[in-house]
Design a protein around this motif. Structure first.
Motif, PDB file in Angstrom:
ATOM      1  N   MET A 157      39.073  37.787  35.708  1.00 15.14           N
ATOM      2  CA  MET A 157      38.539  36.791  36.640  1.00 15.14           C
ATOM      3  C   MET A 157      37.117  36.370  36.227  1.00 15.14           C
ATOM      4  SD  MET A 157      38.847  37.061  40.724  1.00 15.14           S
ATOM      5  CE  MET A 157      40.637  37.017  40.676  1.00 15.14           C
ATOM      6  N   GLN A 213      27.910  25.854  48.847  1.00 12.57           N
ATOM      7  CA  GLN A 213      28.940  25.560  49.854  1.00 12.57           C
ATOM      8  C   GLN A 213      30.023  26.628  49.895  1.00 12.57           C
ATOM      9  OE1 GLN A 213      29.895  21.585  48.616  1.00 12.57           O
ATOM     10  NE2 GLN A 213      28.036  20.777  49.511  1.00 12.57           N
ATOM     11  N   ALA A 241      32.837  29.348  51.040  1.00 15.03           N
ATOM     12  CA  ALA A 241      33.961  29.297  51.983  1.00 15.03           C
ATOM     13  C   ALA A 241      34.498  30.714  52.164  1.00 15.03           C
ATOM     14  CB  ALA A 241      35.063  28.387  51.452  1.00 15.03           C
ATOM     15  N   ALA A 242      35.348  30.855  53.173  1.00 17.98           N
ATOM     16  CA  ALA A 242      36.060  32.103  53.435  1.00 17.98           C
ATOM     17  C   ALA A 242      35.111  33.313  53.458  1.00 17.98           C
ATOM     18  CB  ALA A 242      37.187  32.266  52.428  1.00 17.98           C
ATOM     19  N   HIS A 243      35.436  34.366  52.713  1.00 18.72           N
ATOM     20  CA  HIS A 243      34.619  35.581  52.780  1.00 18.72           C
ATOM     21  C   HIS A 243      33.177  35.320  52.348  1.00 18.72           C
ATOM     22  CE1 HIS A 243      32.866  39.368  51.316  1.00 18.72           C
ATOM     23  NE2 HIS A 243      33.459  39.879  52.372  1.00 18.72           N
ATOM     24  N   ASP A 244      33.009  34.484  51.332  1.00 19.21           N
ATOM     25  CA  ASP A 244      31.643  34.165  50.886  1.00 19.21           C
ATOM     26  C   ASP A 244      30.845  33.564  52.050  1.00 19.21           C
ATOM     27  OD1 ASP A 244      32.436  34.885  48.347  1.00 19.21           O
ATOM     28  OD2 ASP A 244      32.789  32.825  47.666  1.00 19.21           O
ATOM     29  N   LEU A 245      31.482  32.662  52.765  1.00 17.91           N
ATOM     30  CA  LEU A 245      30.817  32.006  53.892  1.00 17.91           C
ATOM     31  C   LEU A 245      30.479  33.028  54.971  1.00 17.91           C
ATOM     32  CD1 LEU A 245      29.980  29.372  55.424  1.00 17.91           C
ATOM     33  CD2 LEU A 245      32.281  29.340  56.361  1.00 17.91           C
ATOM     34  N   ARG A 246      31.446  33.877  55.282  1.00 14.87           N
ATOM     35  CA  ARG A 246      31.205  34.881  56.334  1.00 14.87           C
ATOM     36  C   ARG A 246      30.084  35.825  55.928  1.00 14.87           C
ATOM     37  NH1 ARG A 246      36.823  35.537  56.128  1.00 14.87           N
ATOM     38  NH2 ARG A 246      36.628  37.765  55.751  1.00 14.87           N
ATOM     39  N   ARG A 270      31.504  33.762  38.966  1.00 14.15           N
ATOM     40  CA  ARG A 270      31.050  32.503  39.539  1.00 14.15           C
ATOM     41  C   ARG A 270      29.534  32.547  39.713  1.00 14.15           C
ATOM     42  NH1 ARG A 270      33.531  32.575  45.047  1.00 14.15           N
ATOM     43  NH2 ARG A 270      32.558  34.627  44.922  1.00 14.15           N
ATOM     44  N   ASP A 274      28.478  34.380  42.771  1.00 15.07           N
ATOM     45  CA  ASP A 274      28.552  35.846  42.805  1.00 15.07           C
ATOM     46  C   ASP A 274      27.200  36.483  42.556  1.00 15.07           C
ATOM     47  OD1 ASP A 274      31.215  36.086  43.432  1.00 15.07           O
ATOM     48  OD2 ASP A 274      31.848  35.941  41.338  1.00 15.07           O
ATOM     49  N   GLU A 300      36.564  40.880  59.580  1.00 11.88           N
ATOM     50  CA  GLU A 300      37.808  40.412  60.219  1.00 11.88           C
ATOM     51  C   GLU A 300      37.773  38.944  60.658  1.00 11.88           C
ATOM     52  OE1 GLU A 300      38.627  43.048  63.460  1.00 11.88           O
ATOM     53  OE2 GLU A 300      38.402  44.846  62.234  1.00 11.88           O
ATOM     54  N   ALA A 301      36.622  38.308  60.505  1.00 13.38           N
ATOM     55  CA  ALA A 301      36.471  36.905  60.924  1.00 13.38           C
ATOM     56  C   ALA A 301      36.709  36.706  62.413  1.00 13.38           C
ATOM     57  CB  ALA A 301      37.382  35.982  60.107  1.00 13.38           C
TER      58      ALA A 301
END
Lengths: 220, 251
Positions: free
Chosen positions: A1, A72, A74-79, A4, A7, A210-211
């Motif tokens: 992988m 910008q 998203a998902a876990h990164d955003l949380r 990014r 990261d 857990e969002a």
């Protein structure tokens, strides 16, 4: 992988909040040690180091906004970024309470020593343990541990009530202790507030993992 | 009932299978975004919704695509009528080499939707207004459509699609060739249009999907990986593959 760009930045952000967490933990422990050991030098150190903590908060704020604007997430990164941005001022406020305790210690140390209560140490130990566990749970993204830490806030609240009553009694019994007792009341209140703030951190840990928002009884 | 209901759709380009068992429900008057890496099948799937793939030789669709409960792949389907109900806007704006007015009037004329000249004028104006273009072109309706900017041409194509009173509008990367300001106009338009139309939009721009859509479908290698409310998709997707894609872990 592939790695990014985000990261690397999230890694730096994580390091920064862990450093802030460590500094806050140290401030709380030192403030209480300075109270128990009547150590004014240590209390002054807590006050001096608060400016460093304030700077750390600003630094994390800037970085969180930068990541949100430029990466910008998203998902876990955003949380993660949201959790960091929300936990940071909470840590800073905990450190403020530690400073307030240190200020009271300086006054208390200028007064004759009064009796200390077991519940005080208990409150202090519980608050420190909770804070440490909350920060560990943040690092491990462990929502189970976070939920358990939240429950421990009751222990602090119960001891706060006991300490409160004991201090009132002390003031009635011996009015010469009023100044010290009043400051000890403040200290107890600061510890009680720290417990509440640690709870906030744990709620954000659950969100990170857990969002879901669990504060104010919410389940979404 | 959903506006569009797809069950177990498989699609083939000759022997190559491009879509695998796609099932999805698209509610009326919502914006649904299709996202996924290039070649994932999102545009192919979009084009199955008005049988646009029929124009490509050797293609074959299996499964059910219902619009208002009606199977559009039934043998006796009137495809021209279907495409009027399910309009389409493409990535590259493709106005006819005619005036602005004629571009919009064309579909109305060939479908004989209008009653008289005044009605035609009214319909053209409405379509241009709905496409948020009227104010910019009302004084030069007889000028060539090619004189418009890229963003305006794309809105003209949207007006052209809206002129024939479709129920569904399919948009295949409608803003990918536009600058940020023209893109913003298209996005605002999409949000406005959902009051009247069901909109399905294919986009490579994740933030665009997040901004305009109510639901998002993530496709990969011809499969529908996840379909969820957009808010859920971008804050807490159910599938690890979705998370990896929207956070840029693979392209």
């Amino acid at each position: 992988m592939e790695t990014r760009i985000i990261d690397q930045q999230l890694g730096v952000l994580r390091d920064k909040i862990l450093l802030l967490g460590g500094a806050t933990e140290a401030a709380v422990t030192r403030a209480m040690d300075s109270l128990i050991n009547r150590d004014s030098e240590l209390a002054k150190r807590v006050l001096d180091e608060d400016t460093i903590i304030n700077q750390m908060e600003l630094d994390i704020d800037r970085m969180s906004i930068e990541i949100l604007a430029l990466q910008q997430p998203a998902a876990h990164d955003l949380r993660f970024v949201i959790s960091v941005a929300k936990i940071t001022p909470v840590l800073e406020r905990i450190a403020d309470h530690a400073s307030n305790i240190a200020e009271s210690v300086l006054v208390l140390n200028s007064q004759p020593e009064v009796r200390q209560f077991v519940e005080f140490r208990l409150m202090s130990t519980t608050a420190s343990e909770m804070l440490q566990a909350a920060l560990d749970a943040f690092t491990a993204e462990d929502s189970q541990v976070s939920r358990e830490v939240i429950k421990r806030d009751k222990e602090i609240d119960e001891n706060y009530k006991k300490v409160f009553n004991q201090l009132i009694e002390m003031m009635i019994d011996d009015p010469s202790t009023t100044t010290s007792a009043a400051h000890l009341l403040f200290v107890a209140k600061h510890l009680e507030r720290i417990g509440d703030y640690v709870k906030d951190i744990c709620e954000l840990n659950v969100y990170l993992r857990e969002a879901v928002f669990i504060k104010h009884g919410s389940r979404t | 009932m959903s506006k569009i209901s797809v069950t177990d759709l498989n699609f083939y380009y000759g022997k190559a299978q491009a879509l695998y068992n796609i099932s999805i429900e698209i509610p009326e008057r919502e914006v649904v975004a299709f996202i996924g890496p290039s070649g994932c099948g999102k545009s192919t799937f979009l084009r199955t919704l008005n049988r646009m793939n029929d124009t490509i030789p050797l293609t074959r669709a299996e499964g059910k695509v219902l619009i208002d409960g009606e199977d559009i792949y039934r043998p006796n389907t009137d495809v021209v009528k279907l495409r009027r109900r399910v309009g389409m806007v493409f990535q590259k704006s493709n106005p006819f080499p005619k005036s602005i007015f004629e571009n919009v009037a064309y579909g109305i004329r060939i479908n004989r939707i209008h009653s008289d000249k005044a009605d035609l004028n009214g319909r053209v104006e409405k379509a241009l207004r709905d496409a948020a273009l009227w104010e910019e072109v009302k004084d030069r309706l007889q000028s060539s459509a090619f004189g418009l900017s890229g963003g305006q041409q794309q809105r003209l194509c949207i007006a052209r699609a809206l002129a024939v009173q479709p129920e569904v509008v399919l948009m295949d990367e409608p803003a990918s060739a536009l600058d940020p300001s023209a893109t913003q106009k298209i996005e605002e338009l999409v949000v406005q249009l959902k009051q009247q139309y069901t909109i399905v939009i294919v986009t490579h721009n994740m933030q665009q999907a997040a901004r305009v859509s109510d639901r998002t479908a993530f496709f990969m290698l011809g499969k529908l990986i996840e379909y969820n409310p957009t808010q859920k998709m971008f804050t807490n997707p159910d599938e690890q593959l979705t998370e990896d894609y929207i956070t840029g872990r693979f392209g």
